[in-house]
Motif scaffolding. Structure first.
Motif, PDB file in Angstrom:
ATOM      1  N   ARG A  31       0.889  -1.221   0.002  1.00 52.71           N
ATOM      2  CA  ARG A  31      -0.012  -0.097   0.169  1.00 52.71           C
ATOM      3  C   ARG A  31       0.750   1.128  -0.194  1.00 52.71           C
ATOM      4  O   ARG A  31       0.389   2.232  -0.628  1.00 52.71           O
ATOM      5  N   HIS A  32       1.971   1.249   0.636  1.00 56.23           N
ATOM      6  CA  HIS A  32       2.944   2.321   0.527  1.00 56.23           C
ATOM      7  C   HIS A  32       3.669   2.387  -0.739  1.00 56.23           C
ATOM      8  O   HIS A  32       3.749   3.802  -1.232  1.00 56.23           O
ATOM      9  N   ASN A  33       3.781   1.287  -1.459  1.00 57.87           N
ATOM     10  CA  ASN A  33       4.364   1.649  -2.789  1.00 57.87           C
ATOM     11  C   ASN A  33       3.536   1.794  -3.991  1.00 57.87           C
ATOM     12  O   ASN A  33       3.978   2.240  -5.137  1.00 57.87           O
ATOM     13  N   PHE A  34       2.139   1.702  -3.555  1.00 55.58           N
ATOM     14  CA  PHE A  34       1.125   1.671  -4.654  1.00 55.58           C
ATOM     15  C   PHE A  34       0.087   2.684  -3.995  1.00 55.58           C
ATOM     16  O   PHE A  34      -1.174   2.356  -3.859  1.00 55.58           O
ATOM     17  N   LYS A  35       0.432   3.905  -3.739  1.00 55.01           N
ATOM     18  CA  LYS A  35      -0.443   4.922  -2.937  1.00 55.01           C
ATOM     19  C   LYS A  35      -1.705   5.270  -3.857  1.00 55.01           C
ATOM     20  O   LYS A  35      -2.869   5.669  -3.391  1.00 55.01           O
ATOM     21  N   ASP A  36      -1.387   5.365  -5.164  1.00 59.04           N
ATOM     22  CA  ASP A  36      -2.364   5.830  -5.797  1.00 59.04           C
ATOM     23  C   ASP A  36      -3.506   4.713  -6.549  1.00 59.04           C
ATOM     24  O   ASP A  36      -4.179   5.001  -7.402  1.00 59.04           O
ATOM     25  N   ARG A  37      -3.150   3.410  -5.948  1.00 62.34           N
ATOM     26  CA  ARG A  37      -4.106   2.182  -6.364  1.00 62.34           C
ATOM     27  C   ARG A  37      -4.737   1.634  -5.319  1.00 62.34           C
ATOM     28  O   ARG A  37      -4.331   1.746  -3.973  1.00 62.34           O
ATOM     29  N   ASN A  38      -5.802   1.118  -5.767  1.00 61.80           N
ATOM     30  CA  ASN A  38      -6.439   0.253  -4.379  1.00 61.80           C
ATOM     31  C   ASN A  38      -5.727  -1.259  -4.567  1.00 61.80           C
ATOM     32  O   ASN A  38      -6.032  -2.038  -5.479  1.00 61.80           O
ATOM     33  N   VAL A  39      -5.141  -1.386  -3.524  1.00 61.05           N
ATOM     34  CA  VAL A  39      -4.424  -2.737  -3.348  1.00 61.05           C
ATOM     35  C   VAL A  39      -5.168  -3.759  -2.390  1.00 61.05           C
ATOM     36  O   VAL A  39      -5.728  -3.335  -1.318  1.00 61.05           O
ATOM     37  N   CYS A  40      -5.234  -5.010  -2.976  1.00 62.79           N
ATOM     38  CA  CYS A  40      -5.666  -5.720  -2.238  1.00 62.79           C
ATOM     39  C   CYS A  40      -4.639  -6.886  -2.058  1.00 62.79           C
ATOM     40  O   CYS A  40      -4.148  -7.450  -3.240  1.00 62.79           O
ATOM     41  N   VAL A  41      -4.211  -7.281  -0.882  1.00 62.53           N
ATOM     42  CA  VAL A  41      -3.123  -8.476  -0.718  1.00 62.53           C
ATOM     43  C   VAL A  41      -3.830  -9.500  -0.112  1.00 62.53           C
ATOM     44  O   VAL A  41      -4.440  -9.582   1.050  1.00 62.53           O
ATOM     45  N   ASP A  42      -3.564 -10.567  -0.488  1.00 56.94           N
ATOM     46  CA  ASP A  42      -3.962 -12.050  -0.026  1.00 56.94           C
ATOM     47  C   ASP A  42      -2.755 -12.861   0.316  1.00 56.94           C
ATOM     48  O   ASP A  42      -1.793 -13.191  -0.698  1.00 56.94           O
ATOM     49  N   VAL A  43      -2.348 -13.269   1.473  1.00 56.81           N
ATOM     50  CA  VAL A  43      -1.236 -13.929   2.230  1.00 56.81           C
ATOM     51  C   VAL A  43      -1.731 -15.542   2.661  1.00 56.81           C
ATOM     52  O   VAL A  43      -2.380 -15.395   3.334  1.00 56.81           O
ATOM     53  N   ILE A  44      -1.146 -16.565   1.983  1.00 58.11           N
ATOM     54  CA  ILE A  44      -1.838 -17.535   2.146  1.00 58.11           C
ATOM     55  C   ILE A  44      -0.576 -18.613   2.529  1.00 58.11           C
ATOM     56  O   ILE A  44       0.330 -18.512   1.980  1.00 58.11           O
ATOM     57  N   PHE A  45      -0.519 -19.209   3.792  1.00 57.07           N
ATOM     58  CA  PHE A  45       0.409 -20.147   4.312  1.00 57.07           C
ATOM     59  C   PHE A  45      -0.115 -21.613   4.352  1.00 57.07           C
ATOM     60  O   PHE A  45      -1.051 -21.903   4.595  1.00 57.07           O
ATOM     61  N   THR A  46       0.614 -22.398   3.569  1.00 57.14           N
ATOM     62  CA  THR A  46       0.371 -23.960   3.511  1.00 57.14           C
ATOM     63  C   THR A  46       1.668 -24.535   3.949  1.00 57.14           C
ATOM     64  O   THR A  46       2.516 -24.389   3.942  1.00 57.14           O
ATOM     65  N   PRO A  47       1.037 -25.889   4.208  1.00 62.20           N
ATOM     66  CA  PRO A  47       2.154 -26.659   4.615  1.00 62.20           C
ATOM     67  C   PRO A  47       3.289 -27.072   3.491  1.00 62.20           C
ATOM     68  O   PRO A  47       2.976 -26.956   2.210  1.00 62.20           O
ATOM     69  N   ALA A  48       4.672 -27.052   3.746  1.00 62.56           N
ATOM     70  CA  ALA A  48       5.674 -27.715   2.880  1.00 62.56           C
ATOM     71  C   ALA A  48       5.139 -28.929   1.948  1.00 62.56           C
ATOM     72  O   ALA A  48       4.440 -29.774   2.724  1.00 62.56           O
ATOM     73  N   LYS A  49       5.808 -29.282   1.187  1.00 64.95           N
ATOM     74  CA  LYS A  49       5.810 -30.451   0.349  1.00 64.95           C
ATOM     75  C   LYS A  49       5.962 -31.771   1.298  1.00 64.95           C
ATOM     76  O   LYS A  49       5.264 -32.816   1.232  1.00 64.95           O
ATOM     77  N   GLN A  50       7.047 -31.729   1.796  1.00 66.05           N
ATOM     78  CA  GLN A  50       7.548 -32.776   2.549  1.00 66.05           C
ATOM     79  C   GLN A  50       6.475 -32.943   3.876  1.00 66.05           C
ATOM     80  O   GLN A  50       6.285 -34.158   4.193  1.00 66.05           O
ATOM     81  N   ASP A  51       6.124 -32.155   4.517  1.00 68.14           N
ATOM     82  CA  ASP A  51       5.023 -32.216   5.397  1.00 68.14           C
ATOM     83  C   ASP A  51       3.626 -32.762   4.918  1.00 68.14           C
ATOM     84  O   ASP A  51       3.085 -33.354   5.546  1.00 68.14           O
ATOM     85  N   LEU A  52       3.345 -32.261   3.593  1.00 66.92           N
ATOM     86  CA  LEU A  52       2.003 -32.784   3.188  1.00 66.92           C
ATOM     87  C   LEU A  52       2.294 -34.308   2.799  1.00 66.92           C
ATOM     88  O   LEU A  52       1.305 -35.040   3.203  1.00 66.92           O
ATOM     89  N   GLN A  53       3.286 -34.701   2.324  1.00 63.14           N
ATOM     90  CA  GLN A  53       3.494 -36.299   2.291  1.00 63.14           C
ATOM     91  C   GLN A  53       3.346 -37.092   3.439  1.00 63.14           C
ATOM     92  O   GLN A  53       3.002 -38.089   3.543  1.00 63.14           O
ATOM     93  N   PHE A  54       4.197 -36.316   4.633  1.00 65.82           N
ATOM     94  CA  PHE A  54       3.917 -36.965   5.736  1.00 65.82           C
ATOM     95  C   PHE A  54       2.518 -37.019   6.379  1.00 65.82           C
ATOM     96  O   PHE A  54       2.064 -38.104   6.864  1.00 65.82           O
ATOM     97  N   LEU A  55       1.685 -35.795   5.995  1.00 66.46           N
ATOM     98  CA  LEU A  55       0.287 -35.942   6.622  1.00 66.46           C
ATOM     99  C   LEU A  55      -0.606 -36.966   5.607  1.00 66.46           C
ATOM    100  O   LEU A  55      -1.293 -37.548   6.386  1.00 66.46           O
ATOM    101  N   GLN A  56      -0.424 -37.163   4.556  1.00 60.50           N
ATOM    102  CA  GLN A  56      -0.785 -38.160   3.629  1.00 60.50           C
ATOM    103  C   GLN A  56      -0.648 -39.426   4.347  1.00 60.50           C
ATOM    104  O   GLN A  56      -1.528 -40.604   4.039  1.00 60.50           O
ATOM    105  N   PHE A  57       0.646 -39.556   4.414  1.00 62.90           N
ATOM    106  CA  PHE A  57       1.070 -41.164   5.060  1.00 62.90           C
ATOM    107  C   PHE A  57       0.388 -41.385   6.332  1.00 62.90           C
ATOM    108  O   PHE A  57      -0.033 -42.515   6.682  1.00 62.90           O
ATOM    109  N   ALA A  58       0.365 -40.423   7.168  1.00 61.25           N
ATOM    110  CA  ALA A  58      -0.243 -40.599   8.515  1.00 61.25           C
ATOM    111  C   ALA A  58      -1.701 -40.750   8.389  1.00 61.25           C
ATOM    112  O   ALA A  58      -2.207 -41.515   9.046  1.00 61.25           O
TER     113      ALA A  58
END
Length: 330
Positions: A303-330
């Protein structure tokens, strides 16, 4: 009466730059468009009629732009939960399409006029009126350009282009008809009837690339394509600054352990930024408090770098690939 004047003045001053510029542009467009059309009919000038037609089409655009601007400022609604930013891109697309259609039609009419021996307008009167109109267009171009830079409005940026095209048309008309006036009583007088359609044809060829470029840009926006690679590259590079704001060690572990993907989409004046971070379970960012901290930093940064625009930010946190494999195995 004085109270009414004060009330109206305060209301005008409270308007944002975009609303003010669009209202002034609507008034100026209506005045010039109607005047040019009536004068063109009296002077029998197709070139001036083209200028008037552009003005009349711009009246519709300015009115619609004012409505869309108010909708965008009102935010979202039940029927449009993500706001009205797509309206801005769609309106600009339609306006560019109308401009291209008008230029093509005018060029065809000019070719027909040339094939039938040209036209015989009142050259001096047309030249003087076109010069006056060109001066007004220049002033409006400067005014709307300043307001567009102040507000960052895509609607105003297109309005700037409209005034530029209109100014180009009227300036070319003025120069052409002054030349036609000069040769009317010379041995070149037989070429004078061709000045009007030739000016129209010249203006159409020169002006056509601009609305074509606008049409392609906003069509890509509506289709979800990447319209500005330079903007995307800047967005992709900025998120590293947010990591630097935390600590050098955090920045190092980001690049060592995390898989980061950043995408962006431009729609009118809105920039939508989507960032996905694949976080290992034992990483610092696996903690909710650090995720919130990073998300806040990213939003503040963009928002600081694009003051003249309407900025919408989505930040998504997901498990890493190795953790996904572990969860699937479990």
């Amino acid at each position: 009466m004085l109270n009414l004047i004060r009330k109206y003045t305060s209301r005008v001053r409270s308007n944002n730059p975009e609303q003010t510029a669009l209202k002034v542009s609507l008034f100026a467009t209506a005045l010039l468009g109607c005047t040019a059309t009536l004068f063109a009919i009296w002077a029998d000038s197709a070139a001036l009629l083209l200028d008037g037609a552009f003005g009349l089409s711009d009246i519709l655009f300015s009115w619609a732009a004012l409505k869309v601007s108010r909708l965008i400022q009102n935010g979202h609604s039940k029927n449009y939960p993500f706001g009205y930013h797509a309206f801005e891109a769609f309106l600009n697309l339609v306006n560019a399409l109308m401009a291209m259609a008008l230029l093509v039609f005018s060029a065809l009419m000019a070719l027909i006029a040339i094939s039938h021996g040209g036209r015989h307008p009142h050259s001096l009167a047309v030249a003087i009126f076109a010069l006056f109109s060109a001066i007004v267009c220049l002033l409006m171009w400067r005014f709307t350009d300043a307001k567009a830079k102040e507000s960052g409005s895509a609607l105003l940026k297109l309005d700037v282009v409209n005034w530029q095209i209109d100014g180009l048309i009227t300036l070319a008309i003025s120069i052409g008809f002054f030349m036609a006036t000069l040769i009317e009583h010379t041995f070149l007088a037989r070429f004078a009837p061709y000045f009007d359609p030739m000016i129209v044809l010249f203006v159409c060829i020169i002006a056509f690339p601009e609305p074509l470029s606008i049409f392609k840009r906003f069509l890509k926006q509506l289709l979800g394509a990447n319209t500005m690679p330079a903007l995307s590259a800047r967005i992709n590079s900025l998120y590293t600054l947010a990591f630097l704001q935390n600590s050098p060690t955090f920045h190092a572990c980001i690049h060592e352990d995390l898989d980061i993907e950043c995408k962006s989409l431009e729609l009118g004046r809105m920039i939508y930024i989507w960032i996905e971070l694949k976080v290992p379970c034992d990483h610092k960012l696996a903690q909710l408090c650090h995720q919130f901290e990073l998300r806040t930093d990213l939003e503040r940064l963009y928002r600081h770098n694009f003051k003249d625009r309407n900025v919408c930010v989505d930040v998504i946190f997901t498990p890493a690939k190795q953790d996904l494999q572990f969860l699937q195995f479990a």
